[in-house]
Design a protein around this motif. Structure first.
Motif, short mmCIF file in Angstrom:
data_model
loop_
_atom_site.label_atom_id
_atom_site.label_comp_id
_atom_site.label_asym_id
_atom_site.label_seq_id
_atom_site.Cartn_x
_atom_site.Cartn_y
_atom_site.Cartn_z
N ILE A 41 -59.08 -21.90 -51.30
CA ILE A 41 -58.68 -23.11 -52.22
C ILE A 41 -59.49 -23.68 -53.87
N ALA A 42 -59.01 -23.82 -54.23
CA ALA A 42 -59.33 -23.68 -55.52
C ALA A 42 -60.21 -25.15 -55.98
N VAL A 85 -61.85 -12.38 -54.81
CA VAL A 85 -60.53 -12.10 -55.63
C VAL A 85 -60.10 -13.01 -56.09
N THR A 86 -60.50 -13.29 -57.67
CA THR A 86 -59.49 -14.22 -58.45
C THR A 86 -57.82 -14.49 -58.13
N LYS A 87 -57.28 -15.06 -57.98
CA LYS A 87 -55.77 -14.97 -58.50
C LYS A 87 -54.94 -14.40 -59.43
N GLU A 88 -56.07 -14.76 -60.95
CA GLU A 88 -55.33 -13.98 -61.70
C GLU A 88 -55.51 -12.41 -62.02
N GLU A 89 -56.67 -11.30 -60.91
CA GLU A 89 -56.55 -10.38 -60.70
C GLU A 89 -55.51 -10.32 -59.90
N GLY A 113 -58.21 -17.62 -55.06
CA GLY A 113 -58.62 -16.78 -55.35
C GLY A 113 -58.12 -16.23 -53.14
N TYR A 114 -58.43 -14.76 -53.30
CA TYR A 114 -58.06 -13.73 -52.28
C TYR A 114 -59.21 -13.44 -51.20
N THR A 115 -59.30 -13.58 -50.40
CA THR A 115 -60.09 -12.24 -49.59
C THR A 115 -59.67 -12.32 -48.16
#
Ligand code: MG
Length: 291
Positions: free
Chosen positions: A145-146, A199-203, A163-165
């Motif tokens: 959560i950002a 890894v960011t949401k944008e990626e 993002g995600y991991t």
């Protein structure tokens, strides 16, 4: 963009990986004060500057090959929020294995997973074999959560994801069954490997549809795709943020697909020396050996 916690030159740092993967630039060299990932997430305030990666690429950093990646958030401020049986095929194998819950459920199962310290890439998992006779793995996409999330509308959920991991929801099935509640059986020390980075949401994309796999000693055990989740990430954030504030840096583990040891026939458990490799396309791999 990949955000990492890493060890280099005898120090633990937070940094951003360059676009060619050759270096990690500490956030201190990018104008941030944060010394830990949780602080960096708060300092970002929910927004990743559009020029951050170009700054990373043009700033001196640590040579990637000389750094050791640690869990991106080694000491999360709160429990991990987890989803139970969030893939249909895992629901089927869970019912067969007799782990108790309402098999006619229509609502999402949420539970907490306590941790004192997240296990990082290539670190050992303590199997606690003095009290565990059925150690199991669960590869999961974890959402970070950002910014603080409260009463989030479904259509706004995207704005709250950094993002995600990858998270391995290591589980002691005997303790899960014995105590009915899953909390104890999933919360022993070392039962939460997380990594290798965020890894960011944008990626990776919003509501990513990516392959999820888990190997034990090189044998493919779990092989699915996040598009097969029953409850999607936007619904989770919307639902949980009604009445519960999800603080910046909160980690949500979105559930595991089928193929865990509990679902095999006969059941197969992890033992000392076993190597568990969790992979998610677009994120990478998280490998740990059972101690
Ligand atoms: Mg799980």
């Amino acid at each position: 963009m990949k955000l990492a916690t890493y060890a280099c030159d005898g120090k633990i740092k937070v940094g951003v990986v360059s676009s060619d993967g050759g270096k990690i630039v500490p956030v201190s060299a990018l104008g941030y004060q944060a010394e830990e990932m949780s602080d960096f997430i708060r300092e970002l305030g929910g927004e990743i500057p559009a020029d951050l990666l170009s700054k990373v690429d043009t700033t001196d950093g640590d040579v990637f090959a000389q750094c050791k990646l640690l869990s991106p958030i080694p000491q999360p401020a709160q429990d991990i929020l987890c989803l139970g049986v969030n893939y249909k095929d895992h629901q089927d194998e869970t019912i067969k294995a007799g782990v108790s819950y309402d098999k006619n459920k229509t609502n999402t199962i949420y539970f907490g997973k306590r941790l004192n310290r997240a296990v990082g890439p290539d670190e050992y998992i303590d199997g606690h074999f003095n009290i565990v006779d059925s150690l199991d793995y669960e590869v999961e996409l974890a959402v970070v959560i950002a910014k603080d999330a409260k009463d989030v509308a479904l259509e706004d959920a995207k704005d709250y994801v950094l993002g995600y991991t990858i998270l391995n929801d290591v589980s002691a099935r005997n303790l899960q069954k014995k105590h009915q509640q899953w909390y104890f059986g999933k919360s022993l020390d070392d039962f939460t490997p997380i990594g290798p980075w965020i890894v960011t949401k944008e990626e990776l994309g919003w509501l990513p549809e990516v392959g999820v796999r888990c190997y034990v000693n090189g044998e493919l055990r779990q092989n699915s795709n996040t598009r097969l989740m029953i409850t999607t990430i936007d619904t989770v954030i919307h639902e949980l943020s009604q009445g519960m504030t999800l603080k910046a840096g909160t980690i949500i583990a979105t559930g595991t697909p089928s193929g865990v040891g509990m679902g095999m026939s006969p059941q197969v458990w992890l033992g000392s020396g076993d190597v568990v490799r969790c992979e998610i396309d677009g994120i990478g791999a998280l490998e740990n050996t059972v101690k």
